[in-house]
Design a protein around this motif. Structure first.
Motif, PDB file in Angstrom:
ATOM      1  N   GLN A  58      -6.504 -21.274 -13.405  1.00 45.39           N
ATOM      2  CA  GLN A  58      -5.730 -21.577 -12.194  1.00 45.39           C
ATOM      3  C   GLN A  58      -4.690 -22.664 -12.494  1.00 45.39           C
ATOM      4  N   TYR A  59      -5.112 -23.693 -13.224  1.00 50.56           N
ATOM      5  CA  TYR A  59      -4.180 -24.768 -13.591  1.00 50.56           C
ATOM      6  C   TYR A  59      -3.027 -24.216 -14.424  1.00 50.56           C
ATOM      7  N   SER A  94      -1.952 -21.166 -14.562  1.00 45.44           N
ATOM      8  CA  SER A  94      -1.162 -20.295 -13.695  1.00 45.44           C
ATOM      9  C   SER A  94      -0.204 -21.120 -12.829  1.00 45.44           C
ATOM     10  N   ASP A  95      -0.723 -22.206 -12.269  1.00 45.58           N
ATOM     11  CA  ASP A  95       0.126 -23.096 -11.453  1.00 45.58           C
ATOM     12  C   ASP A  95       1.250 -23.697 -12.304  1.00 45.58           C
ATOM     13  N   GLN A  96       0.905 -24.094 -13.524  1.00 44.39           N
ATOM     14  CA  GLN A  96       1.926 -24.666 -14.413  1.00 44.39           C
ATOM     15  C   GLN A  96       3.026 -23.647 -14.710  1.00 44.39           C
ATOM     16  N   GLU A 139       3.859 -21.126 -12.818  1.00 42.16           N
ATOM     17  CA  GLU A 139       4.608 -20.917 -11.577  1.00 42.16           C
ATOM     18  C   GLU A 139       5.621 -22.044 -11.367  1.00 42.16           C
ATOM     19  N   HIS A 140       5.185 -23.280 -11.581  1.00 40.30           N
ATOM     20  CA  HIS A 140       6.092 -24.419 -11.416  1.00 40.30           C
ATOM     21  C   HIS A 140       7.210 -24.390 -12.454  1.00 40.30           C
ATOM     22  N   SER A 177       8.390 -21.749 -13.877  1.00 44.96           N
ATOM     23  CA  SER A 177       9.261 -20.644 -13.481  1.00 44.96           C
ATOM     24  C   SER A 177      10.189 -21.082 -12.344  1.00 44.96           C
TER      25      SER A 177
END
Length: 106
Positions: free
Chosen positions: A34-35, A37-39, A41-42, A44
């Motif tokens: 999840q971390y 994935s969030d990284q 996304e940010h 991107s």
């Protein structure tokens, strides 16, 4: 700690030693995923923002260049028109001089 590639590899290699280790290990891997994935996304979103900013700057620069070119073309057209007007006036003045000279008999 999550930024370390070695840590990620270590978490993936971990094996539960007992049944009680399974859930915490799954939670750790899920949290890590999840971390990450969030990284992504940010990252991107930051890249998309930078792209939009660069695109807007490029458009603004191109608009300025087009304005400058239009102004340059307009100025050139004015100079040509003034030159034509000056040439026309000079021709007309020369014709008047020739007519006066003709009337005076050279």
């Amino acid at each position: 700690l999550f930024r370390s590639e070695e840590f990620c590899k270590l978490v993936l290699k971990l094996e539960p030693r007992s049944d009680s280790d399974v859930k915490p290990l799954v939670n750790l891997r899920t949290g890590l995923l999840q971390y990450l994935s969030d990284q992504l996304e940010h990252a991107s979103a930051r890249l998309a923002l930078r792209f939009r900013q660069r695109e807007q700057a490029f458009r603004k620069e191109m608009q300025e260049r087009v304005k400058e070119m239009a102004l340059s073309v307009h100025e050139e057209a004015q100079l040509i028109a003034e030159e034509r007007t000056h040439t026309h006036k000079a021709k007309m003045e020369r014709r008047v001089e020739v007519r006066r000279a003709w009337k005076r008999g050279f």
